[in-house]
Write an enzyme that holds these catalytic residues in place. Structure first.
Site, short mmCIF file in Angstrom:
data_model
loop_
_atom_site.label_atom_id
_atom_site.label_comp_id
_atom_site.label_asym_id
_atom_site.label_seq_id
_atom_site.Cartn_x
_atom_site.Cartn_y
_atom_site.Cartn_z
N GLY A 119 24.86 -77.09 18.25
CA GLY A 119 24.18 -77.48 17.02
C GLY A 119 25.20 -77.61 15.63
CB SER A 142 31.57 -76.45 20.94
OG SER A 142 30.46 -76.32 21.57
CE LYS A 143 32.08 -81.99 15.76
NZ LYS A 143 32.51 -83.45 15.65
NE ARG A 144 29.24 -76.41 25.44
CZ ARG A 144 28.69 -75.28 25.91
NH1 ARG A 144 27.38 -75.50 26.32
NH2 ARG A 144 29.51 -74.47 26.23
#
Length: 567
Positions: free
Chosen positions: A304, A300-302
């Site tokens: 990177g 996921s975006k967390r």
């Protein structure tokens, strides 16, 4: 998700007596039951049949690397079988879907080289290829199911549905629809219609039985139908639900194989029931594992960057991205990891796709990209890097002998095109004082470095070094040989002091080429003023002003203003 055991796209079923083929009818029971079984025939594409696969993104954001890998596997399967790769836009989420997101997805797929045979901007005989343009088709098939009794109108309010779920939860039962309107009389239905009560279309799910499919990646997957309950196929606003759209689309577009992410596995149960009810041929399913972060959670975006567009902007090549994505869950059975797209088409087989999750390793992606960068033809690599240097404001020109020689010298230190900025800035910088102050430089300093510096300055001031550099590498190497004799130095005792004093660093690319390039960079119109370049003339000025006596006593010396450029 359900797994259908079959070897053919044409599904034979045992189901509701009134709905089954004549030869499968049996004595009617008071309870509905259903089973899907295998039948022996050749799968699509194996015996002259047409392989047609699809990638069907929702245009609600950027193309995730997981979606890109799914598209890639579909593309490779189609190309390896001589089939068709179809692109369909699933934009029924009217609130979140945008044409801007669709354009971004198309751009990313094109950048990766995954050209589609049918779809937006290409067309085809099975269009339109946006779900938002296919509503009339969905309504047509929904009405067909209503007429056959496979679906019914449900007038339950939101409050009633919430209460059903709460009761099921208290009883520790699956939160399935209780079937309140499944047995309503015609009079009851007509009354609600006359009252203008909103209604949905619900699919009648058999109360007993099971469903099996032979997933091409996961093998046999099976589950019971009593955990499902009657489900909605058309909302009260007239909009079809996802599973209904997908089934109608895949069937009417003659999709032979559905290759998609494993998170869609649960959807196959509903879709298989709809296929059967509409007497559509069943495609073969292959559910690809999720891409996981290093901590084995869903990427996921967390963690990177996760979208193809982000990696493109970071300087990755489509060749490197495609190669790396292919290796996330697939291999050709050898130790080889370097593949072009053409080689992947030749080697790919769905049987070698792993069903376990694949870890996304950004370090390996960089390494893979570096392999493809270095494999580019020299002219293409030079053009790519030269244009980057100019756009980054380091050079004033993107081509010429300086660019050619600099790319050749520095390419081994570049994994991304954007890496080329720093390697060139490192070459142009001169952090002499910072280097000399480091513990690593102590052996070189103690090897009478000040004496070499004095000899170098004298050779420069006499015109020896400028003359040698003007002749290029051959002139420089000839001078170094003579200098070594005059100072009675050779090997590391000669070359380390020269590297430190002329480049300001202890390590770097091949020294002779580096020094000749530094000399060339001093020519007018090559390096941009803001690049922090320290010319050869300025380097010797620093050497002349160096207080070696103070330095050897351990007294602090000021850092050059350009030293930061090398960090």
């Amino acid at each position: 998700m359900a797994s259908l055991v079959f070897n053919t796209p044409w599904l034979r079923v045992r189901s509701l007596p009134e709905l089954a083929p004549t030869f499968l009818r049996r004595r009617q029971s008071s309870r509905r039951s259903f089973a899907v079984v295998a039948c022996s025939s050749s799968p699509p594409g194996s015996n002259g049949g047409s392989v047609r696969v699809r990638f069907a993104p929702s245009p609600t954001g950027n193309l995730h690397v997981g979606g890109a890998r799914t598209a890639l596997f579909n593309y490779l399967f189609a190309r390896s079988k001589g089939g068709k790769f179809v692109l369909r836009i699933e934009d029924t989420d009217l609130e979140r879907s945008t044409r801007e997101s669709e354009a971004a997805v198309l751009q990313d797929l094109s950048w990766l080289g995954l050209d589609w045979d049918e779809g937006p901007e290409v067309g085809g005989e099975f269009g339109p290829y946006r779900q938002s343009e296919r509503n009339a088709l969905y309504k047509q098939y929904a009405e067909k199911l209503l007429e056959s009794g496979q679906v019914y109108r449900c007038f339950c309010s939101t409050e009633e549905l919430v209460k059903m779920k709460e009761i099921a939860k208290l009883k520790q039962l699956p939160p399935v629809y209780t079937g309140k309107w499944a047995t309503a009389s015609d009079a009851e239905v007509e009354q609600e219609l006359a009252n203008g009560t909103p209604f949905t279309y619900r699919f009648r799910v058999p109360k007993e039985g099971s469903l099996k499919i032979n997933d091409l990646i996961r093998g046999e997957v099976c589950w019971n139908l009593d955990t499902l309950g009657d489900f909605v196929v058309m909302r009260s606003n007239g909009q079809p639900v996802y599973n209904f759209c997908v089934t109608v689309d895949d069937a009417t577009m003659a999709i032979s194989h559905v290759i998609r992410a494993e998170e869609h596995l649960p959807n196959t149960l509903r879709q298989a029931l709809i296929y059967k009810a509409l007497e559509f041929p069943m495609p073969q399913f292959a559910h690809v594992s999720l891409i996981l972060a290093p901590d084995r959670s869903k990427l996921s975006k967390r963690h990177g960057a996760t979208s193809v567009g982000q990696y493109r902007e970071m300087g990755f090549l489509p060749q490197g991205m495609v190669n790396y994505l292919a290796l996330l869950g697939w291999g050709d059975g050898t130790e080889n990891e370097f593949f072009t797209l053409e080689q992947l088409v030749e080697k790919f087989s769905i049987e070698r796709v792993n069903k376990s999750g694949a870890i996304f390793d950004s370090t390996k992606l960089r390494w893979m990209n570096g392999l493809h960068l270095k494999a580019l033809p020299s002219e293409k690599l030079t053009k790519l890097v030269g244009e980057r240097w100019k756009s980054a404001g380091i050079l004033t020109q993107s081509e010429g002998s300086f660019v050619d020689e600099a790319v050749e010298l520095l390419k081994d230190g570049i994994d991304l095109v954007t890496d080329s900025d720093q390697v060139l800035l490192n070459l142009l910088s001169y952090p002499l004082h910072a280097t000399l102050a480091s513990p690593e430089a102590k052996p070189a300093v103690e090897d009478r470095l000040h004496e070499v510096a004095a000899s170098l300055v004298a050779a420069y001031d006499s015109g020896e070094i400028p003359g040698a550099l003007a002749e290029g590498q051959s002139g420089w190497q000839k001078w170094v040989k003579a200098f070594g004799k005059s100072t009675k130095r050779k090997g590391k005792s000669l070359f380390m002091p020269l590297r430190v004093l002329l480049t300001g660093k202890l390590h770097g690319p091949e020294m002779a080429t580096s020094i000749v390039l530094i000399h060339k960079a001093g020519s007018p119109g090559i390096v941009a003023p803001q690049a922090g370049f320290v010319s050869m003339e300025e380097r010797f000025k620093i050497l002349r002003e160096m207080d070696w006596e103070a330095f050897n006593k351990g007294e602090s010396v000021p850092l050059e203003p350009t030293a930061a450029a090398s960090t």
